[in-house]
Write an enzyme that holds these catalytic residues in place. Structure first.
Site, PDB file in Angstrom:
ATOM      1  N   LYS A 115      47.014  41.708  32.870  1.00 37.52           N
ATOM      2  CA  LYS A 115      46.295  40.913  33.864  1.00 37.52           C
ATOM      3  C   LYS A 115      44.836  40.741  33.448  1.00 37.52           C
ATOM      4  O   LYS A 115      44.186  41.703  33.039  1.00 37.52           O
ATOM      5  CB  LYS A 115      46.375  41.602  35.224  1.00 37.52           C
ATOM      6  CG  LYS A 115      45.717  40.841  36.364  1.00 37.52           C
ATOM      7  CD  LYS A 115      45.852  41.592  37.678  1.00 37.52           C
ATOM      8  CE  LYS A 115      45.334  40.767  38.841  1.00 37.52           C
ATOM      9  NZ  LYS A 115      45.443  41.456  40.139  1.00 37.52           N
ATOM     10  N   ARG A 151      45.594  46.406  47.242  1.00 33.49           N
ATOM     11  CA  ARG A 151      46.942  45.928  47.603  1.00 33.49           C
ATOM     12  C   ARG A 151      47.944  46.250  46.498  1.00 33.49           C
ATOM     13  O   ARG A 151      49.055  46.727  46.765  1.00 33.49           O
ATOM     14  CB  ARG A 151      46.928  44.417  47.850  1.00 33.49           C
ATOM     15  CG  ARG A 151      46.557  43.991  49.238  1.00 33.49           C
ATOM     16  CD  ARG A 151      46.981  42.555  49.527  1.00 33.49           C
ATOM     17  NE  ARG A 151      46.480  41.602  48.558  1.00 33.49           N
ATOM     18  CZ  ARG A 151      45.289  41.020  48.608  1.00 33.49           C
ATOM     19  NH1 ARG A 151      44.451  41.317  49.582  1.00 33.49           N
ATOM     20  NH2 ARG A 151      44.924  40.145  47.691  1.00 33.49           N
ATOM     21  N   GLU A 164      36.905  31.076  45.333  1.00 33.71           N
ATOM     22  CA  GLU A 164      36.745  31.187  46.792  1.00 33.71           C
ATOM     23  C   GLU A 164      36.604  32.632  47.262  1.00 33.71           C
ATOM     24  O   GLU A 164      36.229  32.883  48.417  1.00 33.71           O
ATOM     25  CB  GLU A 164      37.936  30.528  47.505  1.00 33.71           C
ATOM     26  CG  GLU A 164      39.202  31.364  47.616  1.00 33.71           C
ATOM     27  CD  GLU A 164      40.047  31.470  46.344  1.00 33.71           C
ATOM     28  OE1 GLU A 164      41.107  32.125  46.393  1.00 33.71           O
ATOM     29  OE2 GLU A 164      39.657  30.870  45.307  1.00 33.71           O
ATOM     30  N   CYS A 203      44.183  28.328  40.680  1.00 34.42           N
ATOM     31  CA  CYS A 203      44.978  29.415  40.080  1.00 34.42           C
ATOM     32  C   CYS A 203      46.453  29.011  39.968  1.00 34.42           C
ATOM     33  O   CYS A 203      46.770  28.116  39.215  1.00 34.42           O
ATOM     34  CB  CYS A 203      44.758  30.721  40.839  1.00 34.42           C
ATOM     35  SG  CYS A 203      44.975  32.164  39.742  1.00 34.42           S
ATOM     36  N   HIS A 219      39.536  32.438  40.944  1.00 28.86           N
ATOM     37  CA  HIS A 219      39.569  32.545  42.409  1.00 28.86           C
ATOM     38  C   HIS A 219      38.128  32.481  42.914  1.00 28.86           C
ATOM     39  O   HIS A 219      37.596  33.429  43.489  1.00 28.86           O
ATOM     40  CB  HIS A 219      40.240  33.850  42.838  1.00 28.86           C
ATOM     41  CG  HIS A 219      41.723  33.749  42.931  1.00 28.86           C
ATOM     42  ND1 HIS A 219      42.364  33.023  43.916  1.00 28.86           N
ATOM     43  CD2 HIS A 219      42.704  34.269  42.153  1.00 28.86           C
ATOM     44  CE1 HIS A 219      43.674  33.106  43.755  1.00 28.86           C
ATOM     45  NE2 HIS A 219      43.908  33.843  42.677  1.00 28.86           N
TER      46      HIS A 219
END
Length: 268
Positions: free
Chosen positions: A131, A216, A204, A110, A202
């Site tokens: 996004k 968040r 992972e 990323c 991402h």
């Protein structure tokens, strides 16, 4: 087979969780992997870190690199900043220069992939109109050993505000654009002559991590009404789906095998 030692420069907000994510992803297919976790030495020079971080992670030290068999630079929630605005840019660039001279496999994830492509190959970054966030299908344009046993049109999580210039990647004779997602955005590019992979997913992330990222962002700025992740929640029970779990195991397993092969070759 000897244990392979992989360094991880963790630039993510949730460091301990990110360490666990990479540990799970890298050891699920191979148990002879040792991870050494680093944080930016210059970013925290005037800030006190929690003992839970300092007890399990080390400040980045380039003198450690000759003892490592592979290296990962993670993402970081700073892709909307210009590279020159990143306070630890010099430290990252020095690390990139050193890794670029080495033959150990490098995986840039990323923002880590953005920084590496920009610094090493002059590829420009642009901010996306909004996004890209959710689980998207990914289409293979050029094969790669990292995609072994992964069928075309596979699911993977994407969560970022920026993209690298695909035309510049295609025009660069040292790079190959391997995979785009179904929105036409990057999933994977690689260097042709060096063991460098640039992963824009991402991959992972574990099952609940897109949900946690949304929470968040919402808790930090509810007035911005952040977007919910697409194609992520089950239509049956509204719970997160771990659609990329098998891809995660195969991709990171393939990368660890590259690290093992490179170590074997260096020792022979």
């Amino acid at each position: 087979m000897d244990t392979v030692k992989i360094g991880v420069l963790n630039l993510m907000y949730n460091k301990l969780e990110t360490n666990q994510n990479f540990y799970k992803s890298l050891t699920r297919a191979h148990n002879n992997v040792e991870l050494v976790y680093y944080y930016s030495a210059t970013r925290y020079v005037d800030r006190k870190l929690d003992p839970s971080i300092t007890n399990t992670m080390k400040p980045l030290d380039l003198n450690d690199l000759p003892n490592l068999d592979g290296f990962i630079i993670t993402g970081s929630p700073i892709e909307q900043l210009d590279f020159s605005e990143v306070t630890y840019e010099d430290e990252i660039n020095e690390l990139l220069n050193t890794l670029n001279e080495m033959r150990i496999p490098q995986l840039y994830v990323c923002w880590g992939a953005m920084a590496a492509l920009h610094h090493l190959y002059g590829i420009d970054k642009k901010i996306l109109p909004h996004k890209t966030f959710g689980v998207f299908q990914n289409n293979v344009l050029h094969s790669s050993k990292l995609l072994q046993n992964i069928s075309d049109n596979f699911p993977a999580p994407h969560a970022r505000y920026a993209e690298m210039n695909q035309q510049q990647i295609n025009d660069n004779s040292q790079l190959v654009l391997n995979v785009l997602n179904d929105k036409g955005l990057l999933f994977l590019a690689e260097a042709k002559g060096k063991p460098q992979a640039f992963l824009f997913s991402h991959l992972e992330y574990q099952r609940d991590d897109l949900k946690k990222e949304y929470e968040r962002e919402y808790n930090a700025h509810p007035e911005l009404d952040p977007v919910q992740p697409e194609n992520y929640y089950s239509p049956i029970n509204d719970q997160p789906m771990f659609a990329w779990k098998e891809i995660q195991e195969k991709f990171f397993g393939n990368w660890v095998e590259q690290v093992m092969a490179a170590k074997e070759q260096a020792c022979s």
